[in-house]
Design an enzyme around this catalytic site. Sequence first.
Site, PDB file in Angstrom:
ATOM      1  N   CYS A   1       0.850  -1.190   0.000  1.00 54.83           N
ATOM      2  CA  CYS A   1       0.000   0.000   0.000  1.00 54.83           C
ATOM      3  C   CYS A   1       0.887   1.242   0.000  1.00 54.83           C
ATOM      4  O   CYS A   1       1.935   1.282   0.647  1.00 54.83           O
ATOM      5  CB  CYS A   1      -0.935   0.097   1.189  1.00 54.83           C
ATOM      6  SG  CYS A   1      -2.062  -1.265   1.348  1.00 54.83           S
TER       7      CYS A   1
ATOM      8  N   ARG B   1       4.120  -0.380  -4.738  1.00 56.89           N
ATOM      9  CA  ARG B   1       3.817  -0.800  -3.364  1.00 56.89           C
ATOM     10  C   ARG B   1       2.508  -1.572  -3.275  1.00 56.89           C
ATOM     11  O   ARG B   1       2.172  -2.114  -2.219  1.00 56.89           O
ATOM     12  CB  ARG B   1       3.731   0.421  -2.449  1.00 56.89           C
ATOM     13  CG  ARG B   1       5.018   1.181  -2.301  1.00 56.89           C
ATOM     14  CD  ARG B   1       4.851   2.280  -1.286  1.00 56.89           C
ATOM     15  NE  ARG B   1       4.554   1.744   0.019  1.00 56.89           N
ATOM     16  CZ  ARG B   1       5.462   1.360   0.902  1.00 56.89           C
ATOM     17  NH1 ARG B   1       6.730   1.482   0.610  1.00 56.89           N
ATOM     18  NH2 ARG B   1       5.112   0.866   2.055  1.00 56.89           N
TER      19      ARG B   1
ATOM     20  N   TRP C   1      -2.585  -2.857  -1.587  1.00 55.51           N
ATOM     21  CA  TRP C   1      -2.203  -4.270  -1.663  1.00 55.51           C
ATOM     22  C   TRP C   1      -3.010  -4.920  -0.547  1.00 55.51           C
ATOM     23  O   TRP C   1      -2.717  -4.725   0.630  1.00 55.51           O
ATOM     24  CB  TRP C   1      -0.706  -4.422  -1.423  1.00 55.51           C
ATOM     25  CG  TRP C   1      -0.177  -5.804  -1.601  1.00 55.51           C
ATOM     26  CD1 TRP C   1       0.274  -6.375  -2.755  1.00 55.51           C
ATOM     27  CD2 TRP C   1      -0.019  -6.789  -0.580  1.00 55.51           C
ATOM     28  NE1 TRP C   1       0.695  -7.648  -2.512  1.00 55.51           N
ATOM     29  CE2 TRP C   1       0.528  -7.934  -1.195  1.00 55.51           C
ATOM     30  CE3 TRP C   1      -0.298  -6.844   0.786  1.00 55.51           C
ATOM     31  CZ2 TRP C   1       0.810  -9.106  -0.487  1.00 55.51           C
ATOM     32  CZ3 TRP C   1      -0.026  -8.003   1.486  1.00 55.51           C
ATOM     33  CH2 TRP C   1       0.527  -9.112   0.849  1.00 55.51           C
TER      34      TRP C   1
ATOM     35  N   ASN D   1      -1.659   2.461   5.507  1.00 51.01           N
ATOM     36  CA  ASN D   1      -0.793   1.357   5.086  1.00 51.01           C
ATOM     37  C   ASN D   1      -0.360   0.632   6.348  1.00 51.01           C
ATOM     38  O   ASN D   1       0.105   1.267   7.288  1.00 51.01           O
ATOM     39  CB  ASN D   1       0.425   1.937   4.347  1.00 51.01           C
ATOM     40  CG  ASN D   1       1.521   0.918   4.159  1.00 51.01           C
ATOM     41  OD1 ASN D   1       1.255  -0.277   4.017  1.00 51.01           O
ATOM     42  ND2 ASN D   1       2.766   1.377   4.163  1.00 51.01           N
ATOM     43  N   GLY D   2      -0.541  -0.688   6.370  1.00 51.99           N
ATOM     44  CA  GLY D   2      -0.160  -1.457   7.558  1.00 51.99           C
ATOM     45  C   GLY D   2      -1.307  -2.387   7.958  1.00 51.99           C
ATOM     46  O   GLY D   2      -2.218  -2.644   7.162  1.00 51.99           O
TER      47      GLY D   2
ATOM     48  N   GLU E   1      18.073 -17.550  -7.375  1.00 51.31           N
ATOM     49  CA  GLU E   1      17.592 -16.250  -7.844  1.00 51.31           C
ATOM     50  C   GLU E   1      16.943 -16.393  -9.227  1.00 51.31           C
ATOM     51  O   GLU E   1      15.918 -15.762  -9.504  1.00 51.31           O
ATOM     52  CB  GLU E   1      18.758 -15.246  -7.867  1.00 51.31           C
ATOM     53  CG  GLU E   1      18.413 -13.862  -8.310  1.00 51.31           C
ATOM     54  CD  GLU E   1      17.284 -13.170  -7.534  1.00 51.31           C
ATOM     55  OE1 GLU E   1      16.852 -13.673  -6.483  1.00 51.31           O
ATOM     56  OE2 GLU E   1      16.812 -12.129  -8.012  1.00 51.31           O
TER      57      GLU E   1
ATOM     58  N   LYS F   1      13.035 -15.334  -9.953  1.00 49.47           N
ATOM     59  CA  LYS F   1      12.634 -14.381 -10.995  1.00 49.47           C
ATOM     60  C   LYS F   1      11.586 -15.030 -11.893  1.00 49.47           C
ATOM     61  O   LYS F   1      10.593 -14.412 -12.235  1.00 49.47           O
ATOM     62  CB  LYS F   1      13.829 -13.946 -11.867  1.00 49.47           C
ATOM     63  CG  LYS F   1      14.820 -13.010 -11.230  1.00 49.47           C
ATOM     64  CD  LYS F   1      14.345 -11.600 -11.016  1.00 49.47           C
ATOM     65  CE  LYS F   1      13.736 -11.419  -9.676  1.00 49.47           C
ATOM     66  NZ  LYS F   1      14.555 -11.050  -8.570  1.00 49.47           N
TER      67      LYS F   1
ATOM     68  N   GLU G   1       8.165 -15.506 -10.089  1.00 47.76           N
ATOM     69  CA  GLU G   1       7.582 -14.223  -9.694  1.00 47.76           C
ATOM     70  C   GLU G   1       6.893 -13.504 -10.865  1.00 47.76           C
ATOM     71  O   GLU G   1       5.818 -12.946 -10.696  1.00 47.76           O
ATOM     72  CB  GLU G   1       8.747 -13.373  -9.173  1.00 47.76           C
ATOM     73  CG  GLU G   1       8.419 -12.077  -8.569  1.00 47.76           C
ATOM     74  CD  GLU G   1       9.661 -11.405  -7.970  1.00 47.76           C
ATOM     75  OE1 GLU G   1      10.791 -11.683  -8.413  1.00 47.76           O
ATOM     76  OE2 GLU G   1       9.482 -10.587  -7.056  1.00 47.76           O
TER      77      GLU G   1
ATOM     78  N   HIS H   1      18.326 -37.118  -4.414  1.00 52.73           N
ATOM     79  CA  HIS H   1      17.680 -37.369  -3.122  1.00 52.73           C
ATOM     80  C   HIS H   1      16.175 -37.077  -3.196  1.00 52.73           C
ATOM     81  O   HIS H   1      15.528 -36.928  -2.169  1.00 52.73           O
ATOM     82  CB  HIS H   1      18.348 -36.532  -2.031  1.00 52.73           C
ATOM     83  CG  HIS H   1      19.796 -36.878  -1.855  1.00 52.73           C
ATOM     84  ND1 HIS H   1      20.203 -38.041  -1.243  1.00 52.73           N
ATOM     85  CD2 HIS H   1      20.929 -36.252  -2.266  1.00 52.73           C
ATOM     86  CE1 HIS H   1      21.535 -38.095  -1.264  1.00 52.73           C
ATOM     87  NE2 HIS H   1      21.994 -37.034  -1.887  1.00 52.73           N
TER      88      HIS H   1
ATOM     89  N   LYS I   1       6.274  -4.312  -4.010  1.00 52.45           N
ATOM     90  CA  LYS I   1       7.706  -4.104  -3.956  1.00 52.45           C
ATOM     91  C   LYS I   1       8.245  -4.125  -2.526  1.00 52.45           C
ATOM     92  O   LYS I   1       9.280  -4.706  -2.242  1.00 52.45           O
ATOM     93  CB  LYS I   1       8.015  -2.752  -4.606  1.00 52.45           C
ATOM     94  CG  LYS I   1       9.482  -2.390  -4.646  1.00 52.45           C
ATOM     95  CD  LYS I   1      10.189  -3.222  -5.677  1.00 52.45           C
ATOM     96  CE  LYS I   1      11.659  -2.888  -5.798  1.00 52.45           C
ATOM     97  NZ  LYS I   1      12.356  -3.970  -6.521  1.00 52.45           N
TER      98      LYS I   1
HETATM   99  O1  M6R Z   1      13.374  -4.687   0.115  1.00 53.06           O
HETATM  100  P1  M6R Z   1      13.938  -6.034   0.436  1.00 53.06           P
HETATM  101  O2  M6R Z   1      15.218  -6.305  -0.212  1.00 53.06           O
HETATM  102  O3  M6R Z   1      13.994  -6.278   1.914  1.00 53.06           O
HETATM  103  O4  M6R Z   1      12.872  -7.056  -0.157  1.00 53.06           O
HETATM  104  C1  M6R Z   1      12.979  -8.428   0.071  1.00 53.06           C
HETATM  105  C2  M6R Z   1      12.064  -9.206  -0.836  1.00 53.06           C
HETATM  106  O5  M6R Z   1      10.733  -8.854  -0.596  1.00 53.06           O
HETATM  107  C3  M6R Z   1      12.372  -8.958  -2.321  1.00 53.06           C
HETATM  108  O6  M6R Z   1      13.696  -9.236  -2.623  1.00 53.06           O
HETATM  109  C4  M6R Z   1      11.474  -9.835  -3.209  1.00 53.06           C
HETATM  110  O7  M6R Z   1      11.801 -11.169  -3.054  1.00 53.06           O
HETATM  111  C5  M6R Z   1      11.591  -9.377  -4.659  1.00 53.06           C
HETATM  112  N1  M6R Z   1      10.295  -9.137  -5.202  1.00 53.06           N
HETATM  113  C6  M6R Z   1      12.275 -10.359  -5.515  1.00 53.06           C
HETATM  114  O8  M6R Z   1      12.354  -9.970  -6.843  1.00 53.06           O
END
Ligand code: M6R
Length: 614
Positions: free
Chosen positions: A2, A27, A78, A104-105, A487, A491, A494, A510, A609
């Site tokens: 948010c 956000r 969000w 927000n929260g 990673e 990606k 996501e 395993h 984000k």
């Molecule tokens: O702002 P931060 O680095 O603490 O965020 C951590 C994760 O939320 C962030 O890396 C998330 O996994 C990304 N969307 C990955 O692309």
Amino acid sequence: MCGIVGYVGDRDAAPIIVDALVRLEYRGYDSAGVATIHEGKLYVAKDAGKLTEGGEPTELQRKLRSLPGKIGIGHTRWATHGDPNEVNAHPHVDCEERIAVVHNGIIENFMELREELESKGHRFVSDTDTEVVPHLIEEGMKEGKSFFEAFVEAVRKLEGSYAVAAICVDEPDVILAARKESPLVVGLGDGENFLASDIPAILPETNRVIPIDDGEIVVVRKEEVKILDANTLEDVTGSKEVQVVEEDPHKLERGGYPHFMLKEIHEQPEAVAKTLTLERERLFEMAEELVKGDYSRLCIVACGTSYHAGLGGKYATEMIARFPVDVQIASEFRYVTKNLVDEDTLVLAISQSGETADTLAAVREAKERGATTIALTNVVGSTITREVDHVIYTHAGFEKAVAATKTYTAQLAALYLLAVELGRHMGEITDSEAEEYLRELESVPEKLERILSWEMERELAVMGGRYKERPNWFFIGRGPGYPTAMEGALKLKEITYQHAEAYPAGELKHGPLALIEEGVPVVAVVQPGGVYEKMLANVEEVKARGATVISVADESDDIVEEHSDHVIRVPSITEEFSPIVYTVPLQVLAYYMSVARGIDPDYPRNLAKSVTVE
Ligand code: M6R
């Protein structure tokens, strides 16, 4: 999660608020709304949906822009409590529609507050926790309190986390706001002032900002901003530092790229180069201090991509400095591992946003147990920077796409510098070995430029299109290739919504090998070095079972081709630093697959984000 915005001044508030909300959409983007006051009347417009689609304003955006008035608040959501729909979208209002609130929260005690307010005759229409706030203020004002007094009283009743802002038709020249564990900044203008969850939202309007701390209340008028301690109501404005943000607001735009993610992928050479240059001295000093401090362990805490950077840092530190590093997911650390932390522990929290709730909680737990804390973050003035003992910055510039890219490679750059200097100070490597490592790091930006060449991008785009319908992916790696695999898989899932799992390649037999059959894509990270032969054997294992193997390998590797369906060739780099180079084509592959699947990679479903709730 948010984003909130406020404006008061002489200009029309709604367009300014909406533009800021568009910049804040990373956000949260499942619904949005604005409330303004004009000629003694409250105007509210809100709905489910995004403010932009394919870079163009949506109908919702046009609706919000048209509200009249010189004061207003806005929100991009969000969802946490209640579906993303019009009723649950913010702003929320009181029974008489005189007060509007954005938040927000998470308000943890909203159920009991709601029951109490309902028993007093307040009518609720949404499923949100936020709606209690305008009704609490209304109740206070019914008892004869001013808007300010009622707001303060309402805020004191809230448990949980909030950045909350309110306007009221009875006092049409003021925005009241408060913060606890959710980010909030004030922007200072000339004859106008702003409020926002993050600096980039208001940066094109002003670069003079004051970050608000937990437990503070803000009173924003067009000519004046006052910051008060929420408990004592003492005026603390004089003690707050006005920060002047140097970031170029034009960099916040897409700059000709179809998506922010692709732009940010291309900004990696610069992000890495700047981090290596600007943070070098600080990291050298820090390494010296750490060695003097004689800590028994280094514990890295982080979430998501930052966690993967932490793993990359662990491999480099253990390989170069032979210093043991424990990397923990912050949400696990905060409840379990925290008990192992003491004054001899150094806790390094990695968070690009500096606002991630679990990472902040981990830092607080570590501090309580006497650990020395360091933050590695991309956001100057973020909450984490104000809570730790030392700060290291990545210099990646503002990252807007939900999928982290340039902040990841910049985090790795900083961690690698630290690993080399630790190694030197601990006597594990000689000065000339350290210099050799540093030269290798300095060559990274140029290597990334080569990966991001047009030919390579086209090859990855074709691959993304070709395999876009494969629903299950495996990413495998060994040693530093393992964080790269993790990673790459993150990606892919996501932004393409395809299932992807990462495994240390040695773990395949395993269990996961049972899932490999004809046509299952396996991305193998096959960097040269100590585990190369073993990786080839793993590649052979999956190939023999029908997998489609996409290897990421050194450009001079002429063996891997025999074992792979495709080879993504990357410039040579020492094994210790391989994630900073090998991850980049996997970001590009995920990006093009996302686009080929008709997904907007900048706004993947269900995500935001900055994850400011637990
Ligand atoms: O702002 P931060 O680095 O603490 O965020 C951590 C994760 O939320 C962030 O890396 C998330 O996994 C990304 N969307 C990955 O692309």
